[in-house]
Each structure stands twice: as C-alpha cells, then as structure tokens.
Design an enzyme around this catalytic site. Sequence first.
Site, PDB file in Angstrom:
ATOM      1  N   ASP A  44       0.837  -1.196   0.000  1.00 24.43           N
ATOM      2  CA  ASP A  44       0.000   0.000   0.000  1.00 24.43           C
ATOM      3  C   ASP A  44       0.872   1.245   0.000  1.00 24.43           C
ATOM      4  O   ASP A  44       1.985   1.212  -0.524  1.00 24.43           O
ATOM      5  CB  ASP A  44      -0.934  -0.042   1.226  1.00 24.43           C
ATOM      6  N   HIS A 265      -3.636   6.104   3.693  1.00 23.17           N
ATOM      7  CA  HIS A 265      -4.376   4.942   3.191  1.00 23.17           C
ATOM      8  C   HIS A 265      -3.822   3.626   3.734  1.00 23.17           C
ATOM      9  O   HIS A 265      -4.561   2.775   4.256  1.00 23.17           O
ATOM     10  CB  HIS A 265      -4.319   4.968   1.659  1.00 23.17           C
ATOM     11  N   SER A 450     -11.026  -0.507  -1.003  1.00 21.70           N
ATOM     12  CA  SER A 450      -9.747  -0.504  -0.283  1.00 21.70           C
ATOM     13  C   SER A 450      -9.933  -0.905   1.172  1.00 21.70           C
ATOM     14  O   SER A 450      -8.998  -1.395   1.807  1.00 21.70           O
ATOM     15  CB  SER A 450      -9.120   0.892  -0.334  1.00 21.70           C
TER      16      SER A 450
END
Length: 1196
Positions: A44, A265, A450
């Site tokens: 990620d 994220h 996600s």
Amino acid sequence: MATVLIDRDFPVENLLPKKETGASAFLTKYTDYDGRGVVIAILDTGVDPGAPGLEKTTEGLPKIVDIIDATGSGDVNTSTVVEAKDGEITGLTGRKLKIPSTWQNKSNEYHIGVKVAYEFFPKGLKERLQKERRDKTWDGPHRQQVADALRALERFETDHTTVTKQEDKLQKDNLSAQVDILQNADKKYSDPGPVYDCVVFHDGESWSAVVDTSECGDLENCKLLKNYRECHEYATFSDADKLNYSINVFEDGNVLSIVTNVSSHGTHVAGIAAAHFPNEPARNGVAPGAQILAIKIGDSRLGSMETGSGLVRAMISVIEHKADLVNFSYGEAAHWPDGGRVCSIVSEAVNKYNIIYVSSAGNNGPGLSTVGCPGGTTSSVIGVGAYVSPEMMTAEYSLREKLPGMQYTWSSRGPTVDGALGVSITAPGGAITSVPNWTLKGSQLMNGTSMSSPNACGGIALVLSGLKANGLPYTPYSIRRALENTALFLDQIEPHGQGHGLIQIHKAYEYLTEHWDCPAKNLRFKVSTDGNRGIYLRDYAQLSKPHEKNVNIEPIFAENTDPNEKISFNLHINLVCDVSWVSCPTHLELMNSSRCITVKLDPRGLREGVHYTQICGYDIEKPEKGPLFRLPITVIKPHQISGADCFTYKSEVREFKAGHIQRHFVLVPHGATWVGTTLEVAVAQWWASLAVSYVSVTMTFHGLKPSQSNIQLHAALGVNRIDVRSTLGIEELSPSISIKNCVQPLRPSEHKIRPLGSRDVFPNNRQVYELVLTYNFHQSKTSEITPNCPLLSDLLYESEYESQMWMLFDGNKQYMGAGDAYPHQIVKPGSTVHLKIRQRDYTLKLQVRHEKKDMLERLKEMVILIDQKLSSSLSVDVFSTHAAAIAGKNKISSMTLAAGSSVPIFIPPIPDDKLPKGASLGQILTGTVTFGKSEAGKKDTYPFTYVLTQSPHKTHTTKADKNKDKTKEEEFKEALRDLKIFWISKLEGDDLYNELTEQYADHLPLQVAQLNAKEASKNRSTILSEIVEQADKVLSLIDTTALGTFLAIRQDARSDHQSIKSEMDKQKLHLVSALCLVGCAVSDQILTNRSAEEKSLSEDEEANLMQKVTQTYNELLKWADPEEKKVLPFSIKHAEVLGHQGRQLKYLLRLNDDSKPTKDMELKIIQVYRKLGWEHLAKHSEQWLLVKYPPNYVPF
C-alpha cells in the site's frame, strides 16, 4: 426543563465491522485463533509504525515484522565515502557533521548522501508544513521588510517632489526596486522544505544510518537506526511534522532507503486488517494477533501511484519474508484481463509459493464491467466488493435512519470483458480506525473496496490462524473455495456486485476443518471457453441465435505434488445449471487431464436486461462441499430502437430510494457516433441518500461519420479530402479543427543496461535488469509539457515490462518531476499538477525493467515524445471545395445534411505564418476535430495529427561583394589578417596583437578581439587598467555621430542599405560591449580598493574612477537598456559601486532569470540580501540552493 435521555452505549464495535462477516462470532468461539502465527503483507502507501494499534500483537510480538519501500522514492545515493577528521565529516549539503563518540566504526569510513524532504513527504503533510513554516519563518519578517522599504520610498518621494538629477533618479529606482523585489518574492514564495544529510556506516556487525533531522550537523541528537527488520526501531523527523520513518541499507552501504508513508491509506488498511488495542478491544482490527509486513508500493514521486517496478520488488519481498497473505487495496483499469508481467508474478507467488492474494475490486461502480486490475481481473486474486450494513450506517456514518444492508453505490461490478464474474466475495467497505501520526488524527473514516479488502484479508487470517494451530494443510484455492461456497448470498444485491456473497469467516473455517482432506484440496481448476474464463454475450448479433460453446476443464496440481496423487486422482462431477436457456452435460469424469464439454445457450427468449447464471461442477461424493468450479455466464439483452423512434430511447419514470440502481441497456443504432454496440446507462441513487427521487431517462442518438476516424495530415501532401456522412437523421455539420499541442520526438543520447541489486533478485537467482535511457532537449519557452513513451504508455499491470518510469532534471540536476505508465498523471515534487518548465536545457531519464535482458535490448533506441501545450490553440480552416481550399476563401461555417447523405470537406496545409513559433521538421501538431454543430455534437471528437515539414527558408538580401575590386593577393592578405585576429584570444601574450597593430591599428575587429582576449584572461583582476585602455581604443574607432544619425533614419532608400545596416549593427554591438567592459573594469578597480585592507587608491583617484563609471553608464544609456542581457553585468557593477543594493539585486535576479542559473550567481544574490538586512530571504535562498544544485541525480 425536560429530562434528556443519553444513550451511553456507543456502538464502538461497529466502527470497524466484524459482526457482519462472522469474525466476531469466530473470535468468541476461538479466542486464540486471532491471527497469531499469520503474516499479512500490506502492499500500500506505507504503514506508520507509530500509529495507534500497530505496536504489538495480542502475544506481545512486534506488530510490524518489517517495513520496506519497494518504490525507491525514499532512496538516497550514499556511494560517496569520506573519512572523519577530528570527529567530523562534511556532508553533501556542506554542513559540518559531528560524529558522536558513542558510534562504533573502526574503519572511520562513512557513506554520505543528501535527501530533499519534499521529494518523499506525503502531499497532505507537505501542504501543512508549508503553511506552518511560512507563518513561522517568512510572513513576520517579510511584512516588516516590506513596510520598511515602502516607508523609505515614501520619505524619498516626500523629500524629492521633483526628480531631475540623475543620481536622484537612480536612488529612487533603487528604493523602488527594493519594494518590487520584496513584493515579488512574496508572490513567488515557495518553501523548499527540509534538506537532510544522511550518513551510513558499518559498525562491524551490521549497517547503521542516521538522518540529520537537526539540519545543523547535530548527529548526537538524531536517532541512529538499523534496518527495521533487525531492531524494529523507527524515528520521527520532527515534532512539527510527526512523520515517522525507518531505514534499510542496501548495496554495501551505497543506497540508503528512508521508509515513510505517502498517505494515510496504507496505515488505515493495516488497522482494519490487524490493529490491536489492548485497552479497547472493541477497536481491534479483524485479526489483532496477526503480524504485518508493511511494503510501500505507492511511489512518493508519483503522488502515491503504484509502479510495475514497485509491485515486482514488493512480491520479491513477500516471497522472501514468507508472508501468508497479501492485501492489495490498489488497482487500475486494464485493457485486457489476466495478463502482463506484474499479474504473472502475482500469479506465480500464489501458485508456486502458496501466498493468498486479496485485492480490492475497484470503486468505479455501479456500471457493469467496471472491476479493476488485478482485484477483479486476475484469476489468482480474490477480488472483494464493498458492502455497508445497517450497523455501519449508524456508527460510522451517523445516518438518521437505519437502511437495509446494501452494496456501496461506487463498488465496482463484474463481469470482466472475458466473462469472469470479477468480484469473488464482498465484505464491509468502511471503517474508522488508525491513520498516521502526521495527520494529527488518531483515527479516520475511510470507505472503498480498499477497506473491504483488508476486512476480508483479516478474516482469512483468522481462518489461517486456526488451520495452522491445528496443523491442517491448505492452499490459496482451497481457501478461496471455502470462502465462496460459504459466503452469505444477499438476495437484494446482484451477483456482479457481491460476487458469491458476504464473506462468513466462521463458516469458512468450519468448511475447511470438515473438508481438509478431500481429493481436490490441493487443486485449482482452469475453466475456459474460446480462451475466455466465462461466457459474456453483449453484442446484439450474438443474441439472435443459439450458441454452442466448447468448455475446457483442467485440474491443475500444486508444484511438487506426489506423482502417485496425480495418478490416483479421479472425480465424478455433476454439472448443474439453474436456468432453462442453458443446457450442459449432467456428468463429467475428471482425471489429471483437460476435459472438454459442450454447452448450449439460447438467449433469444430472454427479456431486456441483464441475466446471470453459472454452470457449477459438484463432487458427487461430497456435494455439500459446494461447487469445485464454476463457469459464469452473463447475457445482456438491450432495447432496440429505430428510425421510427427518431433514434430516441425514453424510459418510464422510476422511483429511486437509497442504493437503488436501474440499468438501461440500449442497442446503439448502426452509424451513431456520439454514443457508443450495446450501451449501458446505470442510474443510481447514492446509498446514503434518504430522499425519494423520480427519474426518467431519454437518449437520442446522432451520427456524423467521417471517412477517416484518425485524421492525419502531412504538410507536404497538399489538400486532404474527408467525406462526412449523416448516418441516422438530419444533422447540422459544422467542422472545427483545434490544435493544442506541439509534439517533439526524441531519440536517446545514451543507453545503459545493468543488473540491479539484491532487492531485485527472484528466488533461484533470477536477476532483474534495468535499461536507463537518457534524452536531452532544449525548451525554447516556458510551457507545460507531457513526456510520453507511446510504446509503453497506458499499460501497467498488463504491460510486458515492469516499469516505464521517467524523471526530468534541469541542467543543474535539479529534480523537476516524474511520470510512469499514464502520461497525463505527471507529478512535480509534492504535488500533482501539470509539469510547467521554463526556457532551459533539460535531461530526461527513463527506466525500463525486466528479468530478460534481450527484452531490454529491443528498446535501446526507443523514441519518446515531449508533448508541449501551445500558449493558445490554433484553428485550422476547413473548406467545401478543393478550389476554395487552394485559394483560402469561403471557409465552411455550417450546412445541413439529410439522412444518409454525404459531403466532402477539404483541409489545406496550415499556412507557415500560422504555425507555432519554433515548430520545425519532425515535430507533430496534435489536436481534435469535431463535426457536429450542437453542444453534444462538439463533444464527439476525433484525433487530429499534422506532421510538419521543413521550415521555410528566410529570404536573404544579396550583399554587396566587398572583394569585387580587389586582387587575389589583397583578398589573401585580408583573409590571413582575419585568421590571425581569430587566434588572438587563443594564444597567450600580446605578440600576435602587436604584430597586427603595426599594419592594422585602426582596424576595429582587431581592437575588439584584443579587448575580448584581455577580458577573458585568467589574470583579469591584475590587468583592469589595460582592459580600460583597450576598450578606449575600440571606442575611439567608432564614429558615434554617424552611428546615431543612421539609427535615426526611419527608412533608408539606398540600394546597399542592407549592407550598411549590417555594418552599423556590428558597430553598435561593439560600442555597447566596449562601454560595458570599461564600466565593469573601472567598477572592479573601485570595489577591489574598497575591500582591500591597504588601499591602493587615494580618495581623489577613487573619485575620478567613480566619475569615469558614471560617464560610461550615462553614455551606455544612449545606446542600450540597462536590463538587456549583454548590459546587465555592468548594470550590476554600477549599482554596486553606488551602494544601490536594490538596483544591484534587481539586475542580478534578472541576469539569473535570463540565463542558466548558477550557484555562484545565487550566492552573490544571497550576499546582497544580507547587505540589505533581509536575513529571512538569505536563509530561504540558501535552503533552495540545496535543492537546486544537488550533487547527484535522484536515483530510480
């Protein structure tokens, strides 16, 4: 006052949903199967090791086993090796770095490098720091200096109501310049950010590194780190940024990798999968006992975009660390499914190394066939859709009403273009959990596939934890079958959105413990028809007849399977399909070979809309296991319209509530060009919208079809004809061509292929190589550019190569920006904007990687395109006849075309005077063509390309032949003289000049050559008087009266006026140059005297020199502007001797702006800042020097 009832029972457990998937029930029943013994690789944006919940597992083990930057965006070139002297080294920034006495380094050798923070800091953090740093170090002192400068100017203007004296004019200019410079500096302010020295050394056992976060060489107070894997330690750059980082050292100390996160994220994803809060277990991630392998694949140089090289390097690390699971909450659209270098490496990791790969399906719904790659398109990957439950709506989104559970509107839907279902399972797609410390938040709400992917991945970790604890074997495909066959299918959600249903962890575990020893436990099944993974009928021609399809079913065993197991393998399969329009065999005997069956489907009787079914293969011995394999079948039956409907589709008014989707499938009429074969229009109400809406859909189709869909013209091929036909109905034709870009093709000036380092070696020593191509170009004016590599562009996961990353540098090696697979996603350091560059020389470096060296050899001469945006678009004229195009008259405005009719239009070459300035042979102009007159029609664009030919030759007036009355001997004598004059500047001493002076003392070119030679002398500072004397000789040979008279003539009617003008222009050039050199030399005499401890000039002598400078400057102003490039050196000196730092600074900045910036020039500017007392500007500029003049190119 009425009593207020407070509900103190906050649903904390629903902030990170676990109940919906059965994870909560599983953990209640199996408390020790909480993910312990399982490693989840989070590929990620990077994971913050200091974020809440990411410190320890439930067993007290480090939560994060290793932190790796696979992108290279944090790499520092530390190949420069120095030895410490007196406990000190000099860093590449020039700072003195004091070595702490506690460091153990017997070799006394240190690898040093430098890193610009804003090249790898997260964008959000950079924006915060820029504001804070401006408030702290700039705004206060700058406002004070602006106010002081304005007051000084006001006082002068009050004291000098009329300014007539030259010295007063100059002083006013000086004060005005200070105000202007300060105001412009504020407008152009840009924070360069921190610049860190980096030091790497070997302590005898392992590599250590320190980043000088003090920015002053105080290494004692900077944290010394080792590779994260060794000690699990990290540091923070500063209290202001709160950005945590770790390090890894590679290539024997020559590469330092500073590992940060590029956005919040990845930390959020890690928190969903495995966060552990000992004191608040309700906030735990799904698998709090699992460990995390944090791999950054979001490249900081690309604004967190993934790259092929980062993904390949990440998979090498995943295999090396023997991770059990990969969570990949990333993905892009792909041109074709299940192919390409990256996807093949992912599949290899799954099939060969038993790694389970879980990925987000994408956020491009609700339309069908919107799944991304790899999550929705790759057979070896478990693609996860996003579901929102009523409990999530209450706890996370604070909806005032509790709605039924549903798929998020934006969750991508299948099928893939080759018929696979696309989405494997679905899971909760929102959570409030940990984010990095630099965000200054403890947690944050995020939603997307996600988030559903790590929720599912964490759930799988629970299952693996239980299987490992009980010693039960599994494969990625046995896990996948268990998940799909036990998922909760939600009737209110279409299969293309939820896949096989909402993941149920407890049921999947029970399934695996019950069927762990079934014959197919180690198998995967490859099911294909015509090379596709499913049947997908969407074109109308496919729907008018029955189809028979050959379907191949092949069992594939894991590597190293016992041959006896393959021999004994035999399954009795029952094939089942639940719809009448599909027929298939009922039974299949399956052994270790591919079997082919025939399937018949008849879509003719289906109603309009989407239809889905599947053929399932069950093991007759254990049908309760569910299907061993499936063949998905999707048929879309569109609505057909015709001319009788005026090619218009209109739906009934429909009622829409939260999450409701209405799909309209319309067969696009043949010939329509403004929309689309079968068109889907998906109308949906946002999942959280509580209102009721009423919507109808109307679509009208149009068609103006050109005979060429890609219109390409060559400047040398004359008038081009295009026929345009109205294909459906009456249309208004109004052709328009707009050119917006000029494209320059470039070939590499250099190429280099080499094997990469230890990070880029697969198991069994499969080496990855890199090809680096170097391209050089000159930008003639400030403009936005887009580098594009057409051979590789727009391909990432499906590309046959690992990467195609480029980085742009100016002539001083300053990093300007980078790009990768998608040309129009260019990123400047720290921000995603267009790459706007100034008039300069530039170097572009392009990296391509592959493990097969011969694949790179093929690209050694690859052409790259520099696409430059024009300052204003260029319109190309279009005509109705060939004759009109030749004459350039009667351009087409608009005309009406009847249905089925066709007209020709003619496009002539673009006139030379309309071409962009500087456009030349080999360049290409690009733009678009539209044919419709309406606004909708103008949106139907076709690409337009115009290939340039040779630029027109400039007309040259024939010069008078000076030698026509001369003999050959005289011509030879003059040529020999001119040759000797040419050599004056190349030979030392004055012998050649003295020889020529005896014969040609009054020859101006001779005296000019001698002046230039003295000016360029290494000993210039010692011969300033000689320069002045020589310049005076040059000036004495120029008749300034005659020159001034000529320049005053408006129009010269003499026949030889061109040759006269040429001669006068040369004289003016020599005059201006000589005056400048006189002024500079005299100014340097004054400045040298002022700076010397022992003065060589008396006050009277200096006063005389000052008078000489003033006279020279005043004379120069008659012939040139003080801001002309060739005059600026003297303008700078003149201002300096007068003490006019404002004027001096204005001219210095102008000279630095007009030419290639140099460090010496910028140091001179900084010196003047300090003379003016502008310390904040001096420090700001000194920090920029570290960014503008790096010692090395930024590494890939």
